[in-house]
Design a protein around this motif. Sequence first.
Motif, PDB file in Angstrom:
ATOM      1  N   PRO A 232       0.833  -1.219   0.000  1.00 31.93           N
ATOM      2  CA  PRO A 232       0.000   0.000   0.000  1.00 31.93           C
ATOM      3  C   PRO A 232       0.856   1.253   0.000  1.00 31.93           C
ATOM      4  O   PRO A 232       1.844   1.344   0.729  1.00 31.93           O
ATOM      5  N   CYS A 233       0.450   2.204  -0.851  1.00 31.82           N
ATOM      6  CA  CYS A 233       1.213   3.456  -0.953  1.00 31.82           C
ATOM      7  C   CYS A 233       0.286   4.653  -1.080  1.00 31.82           C
ATOM      8  O   CYS A 233       0.723   5.741  -1.442  1.00 31.82           O
ATOM      9  N   GLY A 234      -1.011   4.458  -0.788  1.00 37.40           N
ATOM     10  CA  GLY A 234      -1.952   5.558  -0.849  1.00 37.40           C
ATOM     11  C   GLY A 234      -1.861   6.453   0.372  1.00 37.40           C
ATOM     12  O   GLY A 234      -1.395   6.036   1.443  1.00 37.40           O
ATOM     13  N   LYS A 235      -2.286   7.688   0.196  1.00 35.25           N
ATOM     14  CA  LYS A 235      -2.293   8.670   1.285  1.00 35.25           C
ATOM     15  C   LYS A 235      -3.644   9.384   1.295  1.00 35.25           C
ATOM     16  O   LYS A 235      -4.265   9.587   0.249  1.00 35.25           O
ATOM     17  N   LEU A 236      -4.079   9.789   2.465  1.00 34.57           N
ATOM     18  CA  LEU A 236      -5.337  10.521   2.588  1.00 34.57           C
ATOM     19  C   LEU A 236      -5.256  11.853   1.855  1.00 34.57           C
ATOM     20  O   LEU A 236      -4.251  12.560   1.937  1.00 34.57           O
ATOM     21  N   THR A 237      -6.337  12.195   1.179  1.00 32.84           N
ATOM     22  CA  THR A 237      -6.443  13.532   0.588  1.00 32.84           C
ATOM     23  C   THR A 237      -7.514  14.356   1.300  1.00 32.84           C
ATOM     24  O   THR A 237      -7.959  15.371   0.807  1.00 32.84           O
ATOM     25  N   ASP A 238      -7.911  13.872   2.461  1.00 33.11           N
ATOM     26  CA  ASP A 238      -8.812  14.595   3.358  1.00 33.11           C
ATOM     27  C   ASP A 238      -8.313  14.412   4.783  1.00 33.11           C
ATOM     28  O   ASP A 238      -7.629  13.436   5.092  1.00 33.11           O
ATOM     29  N   THR A 239      -8.681  15.321   5.647  1.00 37.05           N
ATOM     30  CA  THR A 239      -8.420  15.180   7.074  1.00 37.05           C
ATOM     31  C   THR A 239      -9.545  14.379   7.707  1.00 37.05           C
ATOM     32  O   THR A 239     -10.731  14.641   7.442  1.00 37.05           O
ATOM     33  N   ILE A 240      -9.203  13.397   8.529  1.00 41.67           N
ATOM     34  CA  ILE A 240     -10.211  12.675   9.299  1.00 41.67           C
ATOM     35  C   ILE A 240     -10.193  13.243  10.707  1.00 41.67           C
ATOM     36  O   ILE A 240      -9.249  13.036  11.472  1.00 41.67           O
ATOM     37  N   ALA A 241     -11.220  14.006  11.041  1.00 39.71           N
ATOM     38  CA  ALA A 241     -11.353  14.587  12.371  1.00 39.71           C
ATOM     39  C   ALA A 241     -12.121  13.616  13.268  1.00 39.71           C
ATOM     40  O   ALA A 241     -12.727  12.651  12.806  1.00 39.71           O
ATOM     41  N   TYR A 242     -12.089  13.895  14.565  1.00 44.46           N
ATOM     42  CA  TYR A 242     -12.746  12.984  15.503  1.00 44.46           C
ATOM     43  C   TYR A 242     -14.258  12.986  15.344  1.00 44.46           C
ATOM     44  O   TYR A 242     -14.905  11.944  15.390  1.00 44.46           O
TER      45      TYR A 242
END
Length: 938
Positions: A232-242
């Motif tokens: 796996p080499c994907g990265k988030l393009t959004d912030t995951i907030a609580y």
Amino acid sequence: MDQQYIKEHKIGVPYEGFAEFTRKVAAEGVVLLKNDKNVLPLQKGEKVSLFGRAQINYYRTGTGSGGSVNVLYTSNIVEGLRTKKDVELNENLVSVYEEWIKENPFDDGGRAWAAEPHCQKEMPVTDELAKEAAKHSDKAIVIIGRNAGEDKDNTPGEGSFLLQQEEINTLETVTKYFDKVVVMLNVSNIINMSWAEDERFKDRIQSIIYVWEGGIEGGNAVADVLVGDVTPCGKLTDTIAYQLEDYPSHENYGDADVNLYREDVYVGYRYFETFAPEKVQYEFGFGLSYTTFETSTNAQVIVDKDSQSTIKLQVAVKNTGATYAGKESVQVYVEAPQGKLGQPAKKLVTFAKTKVLAPSEEQNLVIEFKVADLASYDDSGVTGHKSCMVLEAGEYGIYVGSSVRNCVRVAFKTSTGDKTGYVVDELEVVAQLQEALSPIKEFTRMKPGKRLDNGAYELTYEAVPTRSYSMKDRIEKNLPPTYPQTGNKGITLRDVADKKATMEEFIAQLTTAELATIVRGEGMCNVKVTPGTAAAFGGVGDSLFGYGIPLGCAADGPSGIRMEGGYKATQVPIGTLLAATWDAELIEEMYVFEGKELLRNEVDTLLGPGMNIRRHPLNGRNFEYFSEDPIITAKFATAQVKGILAGGSTGTLKHFACNNQEYRRSFVDAVVSERALREIYLKGFEVAVKEGGANSIMTTYNPLNGFWNASNYDLNTTVLRNEWGFNGIVMTDWWAKMNDPIEGGEGTATNTAAMVRSQNDLYMVVANDGAEINTWNDNTVESVKNGSLTIGELQRCAMNICEFLMHAPVFGRKQDFSSSVQFYSPMEKKVEDGEVVNIAKNNQVPMKENGNSIIEAKAGTYLLVGKVRNNKGNEAQSACKLLINGETALVMQVNGTDDKWTLIRLTRVELGDGQYEIGLSGMTDDMKIEHIEFRDIE
């Protein structure tokens, strides 16, 4: 387009090798969030149990026009893992799920528009089932599925943004009996992740992985990652907030009438890193691997020949692991001085991705960007340079790393020694623009105050500048010339292409009625172009076609070609996954295949990429889009457009602009500052036009700062064409509304004069065969007569359309519409028994929900008209096939009619003497057809 032509030209046959390439992409977009004790990848000889129905009912895409692709097959996760010889699947558990699913089939909402639920009913996992599975398995994988799409936002509750109770129960039960548990998210968008820290099971969930929705080959791609064939080499393009409430847009999201963009340029991570770092659960850019990497960076400033400074980074990336090869993303952020404008703590500037690096292998990357890319827009004049892109004085810190938080500040080597950043000694004006698109409504926006002890900034608010110019004066000063109408001089569009005549001479031949016709597209499912597609445009009238103006074809969408009626295409991974690869070159390569498939299917423009900013997690259409960040959006939109162009067709950027919720999408006014528009919401479109060569754009349903975008002059003319230099066509979204570009007011679907004035060229769509007769009774001709619209404005749009068509694939195709009248021979065997409808006596043939009708016809040509209804609103879309003697006569498309009966014109057929079998195929639950009327037209 008759059936013989369709077969000969491979219409509806997916392009060879395309699906296989999407598998590679789908694997690279997987994002690994947690992997304690290296529970993944699955090792040779390990036994694994799968929980969750999505192992079988795999979600390959979101819903609505952006996901409706008919495919040859869908690979699911079970099938993918069965191909991996070194891993043993708990087939007994799979059988339990297969039997349960037979009794609890997938709920597709009757395939009606926006009717599919966000999640499916889940099989209860008992203690006995989990305990038995644990006896025969080393690891458990719990799969959670979610979906949303057009006209169907996510909801904040259980079964959408939150887990449903049965999913919580499954996690609790499975973690009770398994020591090694993986949670896999087969979703269209980020969901709430608070369960990942639930004390009941957080320590027993070793791995969490977002696999998104990977298109036709998604199930196989997931298997490739699980067993380690792909790291796996994907990265988030959004912030995951609580929590959902932590997102800065939340308090102003989802209103029925007005949506205030008070967060301004502080969208996603730009907000969290500036004001609320403690609210972040997984940061922007984050993603783990099966291996580890080390980066080192040197930076310098070079001066180009045009005196534009460039920052050049030399980044060495090394795979420091011992077992797995992998790719790494290198992300570059800037920390700009707060100055007078105020700035996010960090902003992404650019990024790059390595090749596959073997253990101990190193790659040197050279990453460059213009200093001008660091500029901000002054919409208030606070810097002394209103309506300018400026670099305020101070030090610009440059950070390099693998996420917005896992990054280090780099030192610069300069002729005067090392520095800790790029220094601007005094304010520099990068570009002088003009005020445009500024709001009318007064509101306040976020701005950083003093810096706090924790490094974040105090959250303050300031008034947003409102409009200070006259739209009336702007439009009147920039009216295009009117070319005296000459009548037909025998000039064809081919003559213009061959430079035997000018475009102005050609367009001058068109009458006002013809000019009003060309700005109307027809559809959906027009029989004159590829079956089941979204629209025909250009030569939509007999006289226009006689001038050599061809009929272009437009088809949805961002996830592949949508062709109703069962014609097949390749479904690509959703936009969320594509961007998560952080590999724009890979996506460009994939979209070359898309361009070739479009060419095969005689589609002149794909209605995609979808590229709006993912401002809020609940937007149902987020799956089509790329990111909360404008630079990610710009890079991937540009990659798609360039790929499609290289493959031979064109892409249509959409939705221009600020389509950030589906609820009341045709009414809710997006109220946004000019700075936020230019830096966030328009940036992707600007780059795709300037660098990608985009030549087709679709506007949104919604108004922006009081003006519906389909008639927004500043959007379509001032900014798009005059500032960015766009040369192409602009089309409305289907059945959009327009209001007066000067006065504003209510939006209507018939105010095409306002559309033309704004230089939105095409109204999409009127009924098939309805453009020439003005079936929607729009106000174009009437407005010319009363002087509120000039002939020159109509001519300008006509030239834009013709210019596009001259460079589209259609201009190289032979078009002959005699085939729009299809001939059918009578059935060989005559029906003696049963009810036969003699259409000479009763031309209304009843349509049966189950079964076909038999008609007796005399030789002749007939116009087919259907009496139909659909229980959804106008923007809903449903389709089925009309069959004559078992052959497809046409793909029949019905918009929502609010459950009222209406007549729609279908097609013309030529019949001989005898009997025919008339039927329907592929009806959806929201659609009813009472009868088909055979009108004798000879």
